[in-house]
Motif scaffolding. Structure first.
Motif, mmCIF file in Angstrom:
data_model
loop_
_atom_site.group_PDB
_atom_site.id
_atom_site.type_symbol
_atom_site.label_atom_id
_atom_site.label_comp_id
_atom_site.label_asym_id
_atom_site.label_seq_id
_atom_site.Cartn_x
_atom_site.Cartn_y
_atom_site.Cartn_z
ATOM 1 N N VAL A 1 92.347 2.098 31.757
ATOM 2 C CA VAL A 1 92.827 3.271 32.493
ATOM 3 C C VAL A 1 91.988 3.410 33.754
ATOM 4 N N LEU A 2 92.627 3.832 34.829
ATOM 5 C CA LEU A 2 91.896 4.006 36.094
ATOM 6 C C LEU A 2 92.360 5.276 36.778
ATOM 7 N N THR A 3 91.390 6.107 37.186
ATOM 8 C CA THR A 3 91.755 7.374 37.819
ATOM 9 C C THR A 3 90.786 7.774 38.929
ATOM 10 N N LYS A 4 91.288 8.632 39.802
ATOM 11 C CA LYS A 4 90.419 9.355 40.742
ATOM 12 C C LYS A 4 90.402 10.819 40.319
ATOM 13 N N GLY A 5 90.774 11.055 39.061
ATOM 14 C CA GLY A 5 90.765 12.412 38.511
ATOM 15 C C GLY A 5 89.628 12.570 37.516
ATOM 16 N N ILE A 6 89.836 13.504 36.579
ATOM 17 C CA ILE A 6 88.795 13.850 35.607
ATOM 18 C C ILE A 6 89.293 13.502 34.210
ATOM 19 N N TYR A 7 88.503 12.768 33.457
ATOM 20 C CA TYR A 7 88.902 12.450 32.088
ATOM 21 C C TYR A 7 88.708 13.655 31.180
ATOM 22 N N PRO A 8 89.727 13.977 30.366
ATOM 23 C CA PRO A 8 89.560 15.084 29.420
ATOM 24 C C PRO A 8 88.727 14.652 28.216
ATOM 25 N N LYS A 9 87.965 15.591 27.677
ATOM 26 C CA LYS A 9 87.064 15.283 26.552
ATOM 27 C C LYS A 9 87.824 14.872 25.298
ATOM 28 N N ILE A 10 89.078 15.276 25.201
ATOM 29 C CA ILE A 10 89.862 14.977 23.988
ATOM 30 C C ILE A 10 89.991 13.467 23.731
ATOM 31 N N LEU A 11 89.776 12.659 24.750
ATOM 32 C CA LEU A 11 89.846 11.207 24.565
ATOM 33 C C LEU A 11 88.809 10.698 23.573
ATOM 34 N N THR A 12 87.805 11.521 23.301
ATOM 35 C CA THR A 12 86.782 11.091 22.330
ATOM 36 C C THR A 12 87.228 11.367 20.892
ATOM 37 N N ASN A 13 88.424 11.958 20.730
ATOM 38 C CA ASN A 13 88.960 12.194 19.386
ATOM 39 C C ASN A 13 89.425 10.856 18.796
ATOM 40 N N LYS A 14 88.621 10.336 17.904
ATOM 41 C CA LYS A 14 88.860 8.962 17.429
ATOM 42 C C LYS A 14 90.017 8.869 16.442
ATOM 43 N N GLU A 15 90.513 10.008 15.964
ATOM 44 C CA GLU A 15 91.692 9.940 15.093
ATOM 45 C C GLU A 15 92.968 9.758 15.912
ATOM 46 N N LYS A 16 92.914 10.225 17.147
ATOM 47 C CA LYS A 16 94.118 10.130 17.991
ATOM 48 C C LYS A 16 94.109 8.897 18.883
ATOM 49 N N TYR A 17 92.951 8.621 19.459
ATOM 50 C CA TYR A 17 92.871 7.541 20.455
ATOM 51 C C TYR A 17 91.902 6.466 19.967
ATOM 52 N N GLY A 18 92.268 5.207 20.218
ATOM 53 C CA GLY A 18 91.431 4.088 19.777
ATOM 54 C C GLY A 18 90.092 4.070 20.512
ATOM 55 N N THR A 19 89.172 3.277 19.987
ATOM 56 C CA THR A 19 87.852 3.211 20.628
ATOM 57 C C THR A 19 87.709 1.953 21.489
ATOM 58 N N SER A 20 88.770 1.133 21.550
ATOM 59 C CA SER A 20 88.617 -0.066 22.383
ATOM 60 C C SER A 20 89.291 0.079 23.755
ATOM 61 N N ASN A 21 89.802 1.277 24.068
ATOM 62 C CA ASN A 21 90.301 1.498 25.439
ATOM 63 C C ASN A 21 89.131 1.426 26.413
ATOM 64 N N GLU A 22 89.441 1.115 27.667
ATOM 65 C CA GLU A 22 88.383 1.087 28.679
ATOM 66 C C GLU A 22 88.767 2.052 29.788
ATOM 67 N N TYR A 23 87.916 3.054 29.994
ATOM 68 C CA TYR A 23 88.228 4.135 30.935
ATOM 69 C C TYR A 23 87.453 3.932 32.241
ATOM 70 N N GLY A 24 88.205 3.893 33.339
ATOM 71 C CA GLY A 24 87.565 3.632 34.633
ATOM 72 C C GLY A 24 87.830 4.732 35.641
ATOM 73 N N ILE A 25 86.920 4.849 36.577
ATOM 74 C CA ILE A 25 87.170 5.706 37.750
ATOM 75 C C ILE A 25 87.058 4.832 38.994
ATOM 76 N N THR A 26 87.748 5.263 40.045
ATOM 77 C CA THR A 26 87.532 4.636 41.348
ATOM 78 C C THR A 26 86.436 5.437 42.034
#
Ligand code: SF4
Length: 279
Positions: A117-142
């Motif tokens: 994932v790539l953004t110039k925005g703000i990542y929401p904290k909910i992404l750390t909810n491991k029941e909903k979202y996997g832990t092997s995603n890679e989160y990027g900012i520009t």
């Protein structure tokens, strides 16, 4: 927010370090003026007419239904899915875009498909909810500057630089994989208060860095030491990454000599550290 429907969503990306990609929004409220390649393409193909059309994003309302049809079709070919190259998945202050992005990531992860994932925005904290979202995603900012005057001119409606970093650091501190795209890195005649060392020091915690030059900008191409400048910056980035054990890739076209080997940057899944047992 305006809505549109599309006939398809997933496609194989032409960006050298990517695999499959999707764009569930047409347009982007960040309104970057580097210029924005996505805006240029949307204009060329008659999707939008003007800059003010472009910065009024339209959400693809049938994105989830499209994914339900397309995931079974492409699943065997997909290594990972990138969000997004032609819009921004966490567009600053655009709640509807964020909600749809979160549902898309959740759906892909539930199907065992990893996301970059790539953004110039703000990542929401909910992404750390491991029941909903996997832990092997890679989160990027520009992140191409820390200079607010530069931001006002070139990325006027994106999130403040340090807020982006702070949100990314939160994901890192909670065990998620993070990266930074330093692209398109401007020449000093565009960003007169440039400081690459300071920028790199703010992102020492990330797992990967991608560095690339600014293309399609007339003022930048007039900078007379363009090649030497990008060679010097690239060396600095590589040195920094080696010292701090960070994976890196230098984008095609940044240097005269291209190193294809680092294109695999996202193909290697970063392993979770094995917890040490204590007795
Ligand atoms: S964030 Fe990306 S897609 Fe959006 S305007 Fe800026 S460059 Fe274009």
């Amino acid at each position: 927010m305006l809505k549109i429907k599309r006939k398809s969503l997933l496609y194989k990306s032409g960006v050298e370090y990517a695999d499959f990609c999707l764009n569930h929004v047409e347009g982007c409220a960040h309104g970057c003026t580097f210029p924005c390649y996505a805006f240029q393409m949307a204009k060329r193909f008659g999707k939008v007419k003007t800059y003010s059309d472009w910065i009024k994003p339209k959400l693809v309302s049938n994105a989830l239904e499209l994914l339900d049809n397309e995931i079974p079709k492409y699943k065997d070919q997909i290594k990972f899915v990138h969000l997004c190259f032609m819009t921004d998945p966490f567009m600053y202050k655009q709640g509807e875009v964020q909600d749809m992005t979160l549902k898309i990531i959740e759906k892909l992860n539930k199907n065992n498909i990893r996301c970059t994932v790539l953004t110039k925005g703000i990542y929401p904290k909910i992404l750390t909810n491991k029941e909903k979202y996997g832990t092997s995603n890679e989160y990027g900012i520009t992140l191409v500057s820390l200079n607010n005057d530069f931001k006002k001119e070139f990325e006027p409606y994106s999130a403040p630089y340090l807020d982006r970093v702070k949100a990314l650091k939160y994901l890192h501190d909670n065990g998620l994989k993070t990266w930074v795209s330093i692209e398109p890195y401007p020449t000093p005649n565009l960003d007169t208060n440039q400081n690459l060392s300071k920028l790199l020091n703010h992102i020492k915690f990330v797992d990967r860095i991608i560095f690339g030059k600014l293309n399609y900008n007339v003022v930048s191409s007039r900078f007379k030491e363009n090649h030497i400048f990008y060679e010097r910056c690239t060396n600095q980035v590589i040195e920094f990454c080696k010292t701090n054990n960070i994976d890196y890739h230098i984008k095609f076209g940044t240097l005269m000599q291209y190193n294809k080997k680092t294109e695999v940057i996202f193909k290697k899944v970063i392993q979770q550290p094995v917890p040490v047992a204590s007795f």
